[in-house]
Each structure stands twice: as structure tokens, then as C-alpha cells.
Design a protein around this motif. Structure first.
Motif, PDB file in Angstrom:
ATOM      1  N   TYR A 281      87.915  35.242  43.094  1.00 33.78           N
ATOM      2  CA  TYR A 281      87.279  34.031  43.611  1.00 33.78           C
ATOM      3  C   TYR A 281      87.913  32.787  42.990  1.00 33.78           C
ATOM      4  N   GLN A 336      80.289  25.948  49.632  1.00 34.54           N
ATOM      5  CA  GLN A 336      80.434  27.388  49.420  1.00 34.54           C
ATOM      6  C   GLN A 336      80.454  27.729  47.936  1.00 34.54           C
ATOM      7  N   THR A 520      96.076  32.484  54.593  1.00 34.26           N
ATOM      8  CA  THR A 520      95.779  33.554  55.538  1.00 34.26           C
ATOM      9  C   THR A 520      96.796  34.670  55.418  1.00 34.26           C
ATOM     10  N   GLU A 544      89.542  36.527  50.553  1.00 36.48           N
ATOM     11  CA  GLU A 544      88.518  35.658  49.959  1.00 36.48           C
ATOM     12  C   GLU A 544      88.820  34.195  50.283  1.00 36.48           C
ATOM     13  N   LYS A 547      87.724  33.243  53.773  1.00 31.18           N
ATOM     14  CA  LYS A 547      86.282  32.984  53.882  1.00 31.18           C
ATOM     15  C   LYS A 547      85.924  31.656  53.236  1.00 31.18           C
ATOM     16  N   GLY A 550      87.083  28.696  55.270  1.00 29.89           N
ATOM     17  CA  GLY A 550      86.848  29.015  56.675  1.00 29.89           C
ATOM     18  C   GLY A 550      86.794  27.806  57.596  1.00 29.89           C
ATOM     19  N   SER A 589      78.676  27.264  55.763  1.00 25.00           N
ATOM     20  CA  SER A 589      78.935  27.651  54.371  1.00 25.00           C
ATOM     21  C   SER A 589      77.833  28.558  53.847  1.00 25.00           C
ATOM     22  N   LEU A 592      78.288  32.057  55.298  1.00 21.15           N
ATOM     23  CA  LEU A 592      79.408  32.800  54.716  1.00 21.15           C
ATOM     24  C   LEU A 592      79.088  33.313  53.315  1.00 21.15           C
ATOM     25  N   GLN A 593      78.286  32.564  52.554  1.00 23.29           N
ATOM     26  CA  GLN A 593      77.990  32.938  51.171  1.00 23.29           C
ATOM     27  C   GLN A 593      76.636  33.612  50.992  1.00 23.29           C
TER      28      GLN A 593
END
Length: 664
Positions: A281, A336, A520, A544, A547, A550, A589, A592-593
Motif C-alpha cells: 500500500y 481513500q 496499470t 493496488e 484501485k 481509480g 473512494s 473501493l476501501q
């Protein structure tokens, strides 16, 4: 799997080359060659852009560009080796190539007036043809060294394309011309190597690259990092939030994702890991922040200046248009990280270890003043070409009164060497991709190709945008961002504009989608570079980063469908669309999280997945700045999005009040 491994190997090699280049220290004749040529080029730029007429002489634009090309193309052979890793040791054959490059550029400089008067671009004498061929070969080799084999292959094929265009089937069929006519056209006309890309370089890029380097070497990077620490370091996930601000700013100055990751990541990634972030992360955060920095005003990167020249618009218009998409991207990244930190109970950095805001601003007022001057001159007086030079002078003068970060003579020379290497790399690439532009001009293919693309898409704007996004992404994997943009500005942009889309939004759309390849897979150079520093898996880091960043995939579609998101519209409409977009990005956000900042966590399991899906749908509906979906207007679509968001937000609110919920 073999292709994926090969792609990863190429990416790793590129990253290692960038690392080696960052560590290079030039000495002896090579160092002084870089310094002398760079100072000469900066002096030429100052004389030309300020119209000083030193010595009572002002250069024609073509003469000026030939001089810049000769100086920096020669430096390409000094700073880049023919094969193998970067090395400060310059072989004798590279010295010979550097001298030849200076000589050939000197020939075109001396004959620029005669060439213009006699129409050499269409009917050159024999000796000009042979000099053009020699220049062509030198540019190809410079492009290969600075841009890599993929870009070299693309430039080589397209530079030869006019010689066989008549034998290519539609829609790529064009006028065929002999090699002896094509190459002089590339070297002499204002539509190829010395066209829009080099004009943008000579008029805009030099000043801003110099400004960014001087700002960084005089302590600007340190100041903005301390400012970010003092503002957000103490909040949950503070180390990652600092990385957003610091890496975003540094990326804006350098214009390079990889070099930004390697410089700021050396500090930010260990700090994030120490604060409780996983290596994967932490690496993804650094990669996303560095990628966004290249899209962030006021400096952005070389591509933004090419856009300004391509559209014949003041750079300040490009800068202001890019501001809202940049805000949305970094806002999504920030939310995020906040959601990730809240869900895992990560705390901020110790307040005792953080600098104070007041002290930081008092010690770094110089950098605030310099930026204020730069923006004022660009916005109030529209001095895009000269503003960075005024800012550099102010920075250097006032810096001498700052004992802590005062630049020494050796430090000044190091700045010049750094600027010279950056500009030589850029010139070699621009001269090469300028031939791609020239090939399309020489064959008369640009207009018919745009019509053909519109026809292939069935006159469907969404289909044309999807085709454009995919094309930009694929080309972005093998080309520099600037090369990718210029190629697609010739091939794709006319088709999108012809379909009725806003011209500025179209060009920013291409820029954004050319950038996504940095985070990507399968290439993801930015994510791979950060992963190698964090000790994380490359592919997992890339996923990661996809995402985490994103919003970069959807923002271009939003602003190209409604130019209000790039400030093209009435103030009220821009404000409303921006507010809706920010709320929509917040919902996305959270989805996604799995955590809605300021509200609470979403549950686990099937019910949680359903809640996240609903919140993602709601975010897209609210953030989308255009109507027409399912027959709904923009207003109705936005209101429907808020209604859809009520259930998952209500669930998150209730989850936050359960005894086991993570404390925000």
C-alpha cells in the motif's frame, strides 16, 4: 506468462536505468561540455524570449530552434550511452557524434535564411539533402538512446512511411514520396522535427524546467515536504497524506513519474511502513501521488506546454483547465487513504516529531513568494514564456540570504548539469516524434484518418472515447507521455473534435490516458519502481495502485463529456458540477476501501459487497457531469445517485455505532 515476464523485465530495466542515471556524477570534459552547452542554450532562450537583441541581432525562429537542437542533441551523446547502463565515462565515438551533431546543426543554422528564401523544404540542393540525411540518422540515434527501442522503432517506421504510403491499404493509404524528398522535409520544414513540439520546447519548456530544478536544489522540495508534515502529518494515515502533497508537488516540478518515485519515495515509503501501512500500500500510494504530480499545475510537465503550442493557447489556460481534474484526482487519493487508515485504526505521526506550521512558513516564505510571482505573471500579464525566468532570478537572489539552504557555486553547476541532462533527453525525443507529425502532414493523411475513425466508431461518441482511451493506454506503455500525446494529437484528437467534443478537453483526455500506464499493469513503471523500494510484489502493487488511483480512469470521461469540469462554462455551472464531482468521488473512494470517511465502515460479507456496489453506482451517478443515461437529465441522475447512496451510507452510520466498529 512469457509475454508478461518479458514486459516486467523491460520495466525493471527501465527503472534500473533511471536509478543509475540519478546517481551519475559527471567530471572532467564531459561535465564542462554539459555546463557550457546548457548555459549557452539558456542564454539563447533569454535573448530570444526577451527580445534582447544582444549584439544587435535577433534570430529567426528556425535559426533559434536549430541552435537549441544542435546544443542539446550533442549532449544526448554525452549523457546517454549507445548500449548498456548509463555511465559518466564518454567513449571517443560518442564525442565524435556530439561534434558531428553540432556541425550539422551549425550548417542548418547558417543556411536557415537561404533555406527559407529558396524553399529548400520542397526543392533542396544536393548538399542539403545529404546534410538532412546525416541529421536524420543522428536524431534517430538520439531518440533511441533517450527514448528506448520501442519509441525508436515507432519513429523509424513512421519516418519512412511516406516512402510507401501509397501501397498501404485504407484507411492508412496516402501520397508516396521518394526518400530524397521526405528527409529534407523533416529537417527543414516547420511541420516536422522543427514544428510544434520543438517550438513548445524553445518557447516554454526551457524556462519551466530550469525553474523546477532551481526550486528543488535551493530547498523547495524540503520546504513543501515540511509544510505537508505540519499540515496533515498528525492526522490518521498522516505519513501517506504527507506523501500525497510532497510527491504531488515534486512531480509537478520534475515532470517525471519515475524520478519522482525514486527521490521522494526514499523518504515517504519508509515513513508509511513505519506508521503501519503495508509495503504494497505504501508503494502504491507513492506511485499514485507521483503520477498525479505530473498532471498538477502550475508546472505539470513538458506535455502541457506542447498542448499549449498545439492549440495555440496561452499556457495559463491549460494550467487552469487542468486544475479541477487534478483536484478531483488528489481528493480521491486523499479520501481513500483516510478510509484505509480509519478502517485499520492507523494513527498519525507524533506531534512532537512534526514541524510547526508557523515556523515552516516563516523559514520558507521565499518559495511561497516565488510561486506567487510566477502565477501572478502568468495570470495577470500572460507572460508564460518569460515568467519562469523572473521567478528563477528572484529565487537565486533571495536564496543567497538564506544561510540554511544557500546555494554554493558547486551547487549551481550541479543544477546546470541536471537541467542539461533533462533537456537533452527531451530534445532527442521531441526531434524524433516531430517526424511522426511530419509523416502525416507529408502524406495528407490526418483529415481522412479522422473521418475513418469516426466512421469505424459508428458515429458513437462513447465508442470513440473508449477506442481513444484504449489506444492512449497501449501507446503510453511503450512511449514517453509527450511522445504518446503528440502521436495521438495527430491521429485521434481530430476525430474526437470532429465528433463534437471540446478541443481542450479532448487533448487533456489524451494526456490523462497516456499517464495511466504508470500505475496499470502489465507495465506500471511507477508502481514497479515504488514496489522495488518498498520490498513489495510488483504486480500486486500495480493492482493496488489501480484501485487507489481509480479516479484517474473515470475523470477524463467526465470532463470530456462536460467541459465545465475543466472550467469551460459559466461560473455557477462549474461550481455545481465540481461540488457534485467531489461528492461522487467521495462515494467512489468509500466503495473501493469499504469505509466512508466521516460516516463509518461498511460491513463485511455479501451484504457489505452489495453496499459497496450501490455506493460505487451512486458515486458514478452523482459525479457524472452529463445527462442522457437511461433518458435521465443531469439533475435527475444526480438526485437519483443521492437516493441510491442513502442505504449504504445509512449502513455505514449504523456500523460506526456498533461496539466493535473501528474508531474514526
Amino acid at each position: 506468462m512469457a509475454a508478461q515476464a518479458e514486459t516486467k523485465d523491460r520495466a525493471t530495466a527501465a527503472i534500473e536505468a533511471e536509478k543509475a542515471a540519478e546517481r551519475l556524477t559527471y567530471t572532467g570534459p564531459a561535465r564542462w561540455m554539459i555546463i557550457v552547452c546548457t548555459l549557452a542554450a539558456i542564454g539563447l532562450a533569454v535573448n530570444q524570449l526577451f527580445n534582447l537583441r544582444l549584439g544587435g541581432y535577433s534570430f529567426l525562429e528556425g535559426t533559434y530552434l536549430y541552435l537549441l537542437a544542435g546544443l542539446f542533441l550533442s549532449l544526448t551523446f554525452i549523457t546517454f550511452r549507445a548500449w548498456g547502463p548509463p555511465s559518466p565515462v564518454v567513449p571517443i565515438h560518442d564525442w565524435a557524434l556530439a561534434v558531428i551533431a553540432l556541425g550539422v546543426a551549425g550548417f542548418f543554422t547558417a543556411t536557415a535564411g537561404q533555406s527559407l528564401d529558396s524553399g529548400w523544404e520542397y526543392a533542396p540542393p544536393d548538399y542539403a539533402i545529404w546534410m538532412s540525411v546525416l541529421f536524420y540518422v543522428l536524431i534517430l540515434e538520439g531518440t533511441r538512446r533517450a527514448g528506448g527501442m520501442v519509441l525508436f522503432g515507432i519513429v523509424l517506421v513512421f519516418s519512412l512511411y511516406p516512402t510507401f504510403a501509397g501501397h498501404v491499404p485504407d484507411p492508412l493509404n496516402g501520397f508516396t514520396q521518394p526518400f530524397r524528398d521526405v528527409i529534407p522535409y523533416f529537417m527543414i520544414s516547420s511541420e516536422a522535427s522543427f514544428g510544434i513540439p520543438m517550438k513548445a520546447f524553445g518557447n516554454l519548456v526551457i524556462g519551466f524546467i530550469l525553474f523546477g530544478a532551481v526550486l528543488q536544489f535551493t530547498g523547495g522540495g524540503k520546504f513543501f515536504n515540511n509544510l505537508a508534515l505540519s499540515l496533515v502529518g498528525g492526522y490518521r494515515g498522516g505519513a501517506a497524506k504527507v506523501s500525497i502533497f510532497a510527491s504531488g508537488f515534486m512531480g509537478s516540478m520534475s515532470g517525471s513519474v519515475i524520478s519522482n518515485v525514486l527521490t521522494t519515495g526514499a523518504v515517504s515509503i519508509p515513513a508509511m511502513k513505519k506508521s503501519g501501512f503495508s509495503p504494497r500500500y505504501a508503494a502504491a500510494t507513492e506511485a499514485c501521488a507521483s503520477t498525479g504530480g505530473v498532471l498538477m499545475p502550475p508546472i505539470m510537465g513538458a506535455t502541457a506546454f506542447v498542448i499549449a503550442s498545439w492549440l495555440s493557447r496561452p499556457y495559463v489556460e491549460i494550467m487552469l483547465a487542468a486544475a479541477i481534474p487534478s483536484i478531483l484526482y488528489f481528493f480521491g487519493l486523499f479520501m481513500q487513504i483516510d478510509a484505509y487508515s480509519a478502517r485499520r485504526g492507523l494513527t498519525g505521526m507524533a506531534r512532537a516529531d512534526l514541524p510547526r506550521v508557523g515556523e515552516t512558513l516563516r523559514s520558507g516564505w521565499l518559495y511561497v513568494a516565488v510561486f506567487a510571482l510566477l502565477i501572478f505573471l502568468m495570470v495577470a500579464y500572460r507572460w508564460e514564456t518569460t515568467a519562469p525566468f523572473y521567478a528563477v532570478v528572484l529565487l537565486l537572489v533571495v536564496n543567497q540570504f538564506n544561510r540554511g539552504d544557500r546555494m554554493s557555486w558547486e551547487g549551481f553547476l550541479n543544477v546546470i548539469v541536471s537541467v542539461g541532462r533533462t533537456l537533452s533527453e527531451l530534445v532527442a525525443v521531441l526531434l524524433g516524434i516531430g517526424m511522426i507529425v511530419g509523416a502525416f502532414q507529408a502524406t495528407g493523411l490526418t483529415g481522412p484518418l479522422a473521418n475513418e475513425l469516426v466512421h469505424m466508431a459508428g458515429n458513437s461518441i462513447p465508442m470513440l472515447l473508449l477506442m481513444g482511451a484504449l489506444t492512449a493506454f497501449i501507446f503510453g506503455m511503450g512511449m514517453t507521455v509527450t511522445a504518446c500525446y503528440i502521436f495521438l494529437a495527430v491521429v485521434l484528437a481530430p476525430a474526437l473534435v470532429q465528433a463534437g467534443l471540446n478541443e481542450l478537453a479532448v487533448h487533456l483526455f489524451i494526456l490523462y490516458w497516456g499517464m495511466v500506464s504508470f500505475i496499470t499493469p502489465p507495465v506500471a513503471l511507477g508502481a514497479f519502481a515504488a514496489a522495488s523500494m518498498a520490498g513489495a510484489g510488483a504486480m500486486r502493487t500495480g493492482i493496488e495502485a489501480m484501485k487507489l488511483g481509480g479516479t484517474i480512469y473515470i475523470i477524463p470521461f467526465f470532463f470530456v463529456l462536460n467541459p465545465a469540469l475543466i472550467g469551460q462554462g459559466p461560473a455557477l455551472e462549474v461550481a455545481v458540477v465540481l461540488a457534485c464531482a467531489l461528492l461522487g468521488v467521495w462515494f467512489i473512494s468509500a466503495a473501493l476501501q469499504g469505509y466512508a470517511s466521516f460516516v463509518g465502515p461498511l460491513p463485511e460479507g455479501i451484504f457489505g459487497l452489495g453496499s459497496r456496489a450501490l455506493l460505487l453506482l451512486a458515486g458514478l451517478m452523482v459525479a457524472s457531469p452529463a445527462g442522457g443515461v437511461a433518458g435521465l437529465s443531469h439533475t435527475v441522475l444526480t438526485l437519483a445517485g443521492f437516493v441510491v447512496a442513502l442505504l449504504p451510507m445509512g449502513v455505514a452510520w449504523r456500523q460506526a455505532r456498533l461496539p466493535s466498529a473501528a474508531s474514526p
